[in-house]
Design an enzyme around this catalytic site. Structure first.
Site, short mmCIF file in Angstrom:
data_model
loop_
_atom_site.label_atom_id
_atom_site.label_comp_id
_atom_site.label_asym_id
_atom_site.label_seq_id
_atom_site.Cartn_x
_atom_site.Cartn_y
_atom_site.Cartn_z
N ASP A 89 0.84 -1.20 0.00
CA ASP A 89 0.00 0.00 0.00
C ASP A 89 0.87 1.24 0.00
OD1 ASP A 89 0.67 -0.89 2.72
OD2 ASP A 89 -0.46 0.88 3.37
N GLU A 152 -0.01 -0.83 5.73
CA GLU A 152 1.02 -0.26 6.62
C GLU A 152 0.85 1.25 6.78
OE1 GLU A 152 4.97 1.38 7.83
OE2 GLU A 152 3.75 1.83 6.07
#
Length: 470
Positions: A89, A152
């Site tokens: 991400d 994250e």
């Protein structure tokens, strides 16, 4: 066994670049508006996760997708498991790019794209390091598991879910920070300052918006005002011109009778280093605070201007703290939202705090300082305590030795405000992929990674995995 790791990386440079470019083309920003059972953080993070795991399947690793939250790529056997943690991400691209953030561009020895340095580039370096070990059939005494995350940059819900379903590795590292090593990370918590959406008097704050995530310094901010008469509009317009001349920001103001639309442009930065940016939200509040707003609007603007603006170390907010090893607490105001008449008006402040203080102390300090300003304090869902692995731990010692052997430079411990997956394990650290003296473009426009650093990191990772797992 003697292996020329640099030669092995050289032989795979073209393949590594092709795989990285294909991965960077995936817009993997979290999108809560498109969450489904199949895409727990939206389609982008899911697609990037599956794409990365597909590389592992292609290359003959043991691969597992844990319900599109996270997954892993595994090699070797043994009673102990070395974990490597990367994430697919990315933070929102934001404004100010010279190129399309999701169409990678290679120029001047760098690759430009969102995620190139945080964390798709470093993750690909670590993956190819493991691939080299597999290709060579190097005998290992430990299992190596490359864990791939997809949340994250937000709430770490991916790792919460993953560890509910999979056993944790025994020790490991995350390629998501700096060399020579990050063996300490400050605590991390977001605290929201809440305000009433009330207005009265001759000037109204209709709306105020700034920021993309609490862990990013906002690069832009906008506000809409209504005023009693056109003379006041003209006064505000003139004052704004003087303000942008006197301060290190730019902006525009559009006047339509008694309605004004204002935009301020500052400079984005990583929320762990708020002093490196120019917070457009607090600068816009600083400008507006000189006018006669009232009620909730006044409290919102005055708090941002008088207490939050350039309060990088929490001194004005009454929460400053410094530890001899971990350094100073830092504060970033990442999200601002005010809508007239709404019950959802807030400034979200993110704290990276050293050992010696805690979340309860921070909340108490804010309540004491801001209670008179009409602010109420609420906590975010996640609080990460400070994390530290001693420098004499065999994991840290080995990784520092590998760094020294490949760079000729002395290794040393570092403690950062940024949070990495390294802290997921009691014996977990962050290790590269950025080298000392690098230009930090994480969470900023025109993010890039040096190709020389990318390939050099791959060499170091390959040797590090070998030494830790042989």
């Amino acid at each position: 066994m003697t292996i020329d790791w640099k030669k092995e990386v050289e032989a795979r440079k073209d393949d590594l670049m092709k795989d990285l470019i294909d991965l960077l083309r995936i817009n993997s920003e979290r999108d809560d508006s498109k969450v489904t059972v199949d895409a727990p953080f939206g389609p982008g993070p899911r697609d990037a996760l599956k794409h990365m795991l597909a590389y592992g399947e292609r290359d003959g690793f043991t691969v597992k997708n844990v319900d599109n939250y996270a997954g892993h790529i595994e090699y070797g056997e043994g009673d102990e498991t070395l974990g490597i943690f990367g994430h697919m991400d990315v933070v929102p691209a934001g404004d100010g790019w010279s190129t399309d953030p999701y169409e990678p561009v290679v120029k001047d020895g760098k690759i430009f794209a969102r995620g190139s340095s945080d964390d798709k580039g470093p993750s690909m370096a670590a993956y190819y390091a493991l691939k080299i070990i597999k290709d060579l059939g190097v005998p290992l005494s430990k299992k190596v598991r490359f864990v791939v995350g997809s949340d994250e940059e937000s709430g770490w819900g991916d790792m919460d879910y993953y560890f509910q379903h999979e056993e944790a590795p025994d020790f490991g590292f995350s390629p998501d920070a700096e060399f020579p090593i990050i063996n300490g990370e400050k605590g991390n918590i977001t605290l929201t300052l809440n305000f009433k959406g009330t207005n009265d008097g001759e000037i109204h704050l209709v709306s105020f918006k700034s920021g993309l995530r609490e862990n990013m310094v906002p690069g832009t901010a906008t506000a809409t005002l209504t005023v009693a008469d056109e003379a006041l509009s003209a006064e505000i317009e003139k004052s704004f011109t003087n303000f942008t001349t006197a301060h290190p920001v730019s902006g525009t103001i559009k006047v339509d009778g008694t309605t004004l639309a204002i935009e301020v442009v500052g400079k984005g930065a990583h929320g762990a280093h708020p002093e490196a940016g120019m917070n457009a939200g607090t600068f816009l509040a600083l400008f507006l605070d000189q006018f006669d707003f009232t009620s909730g609007a006044k409290q919102f603007l005055h708090t941002a201007a008088a207490y939050v603006h350039e309060d990088f170390y929490g001194e004005k907010l009454g929460v400053a703290y410094e530890d001899a090893k971990m350094g100073k607490l830092t504060m970033n105001a990442g999200l601002f939202s005010f809508t007239e008449g709404s019950d959802e008006n807030y400034i979200r402040t993110n704290y990276r705090y050293p050992q010696g203080t805690d979340a309860d102390t921070l909340v108490a300090g804010l309540e004491k300082t801001l209670g008179a300003q009409g602010a109420t304090i609420t906590r975010g869902e996640r609080n990460m305590d400070p994390h530290y692995v001693p420098i004499d731990d065999p994991l840290v010692a080995t990784l520092l030795q590998v760094y020294e052997d490949h760079t000729g430079q002395k290794g040393f411990e570092q403690i950062i405000g940024g949070g990495t997956y390294g802290r997921l394990l009691k014996r977990g650290v962050a290790y590269g992929a950025m080298f000392p003296g690098y230009t930090d473009t994480m969470h900023q426009a025109n993010e890039f990674m040096s190709l020389d650093d990318l390939f050099r990191a791959t060499v170091i990772y390959a040797d590090a995995i070998y030494r830790l797992a042989k």
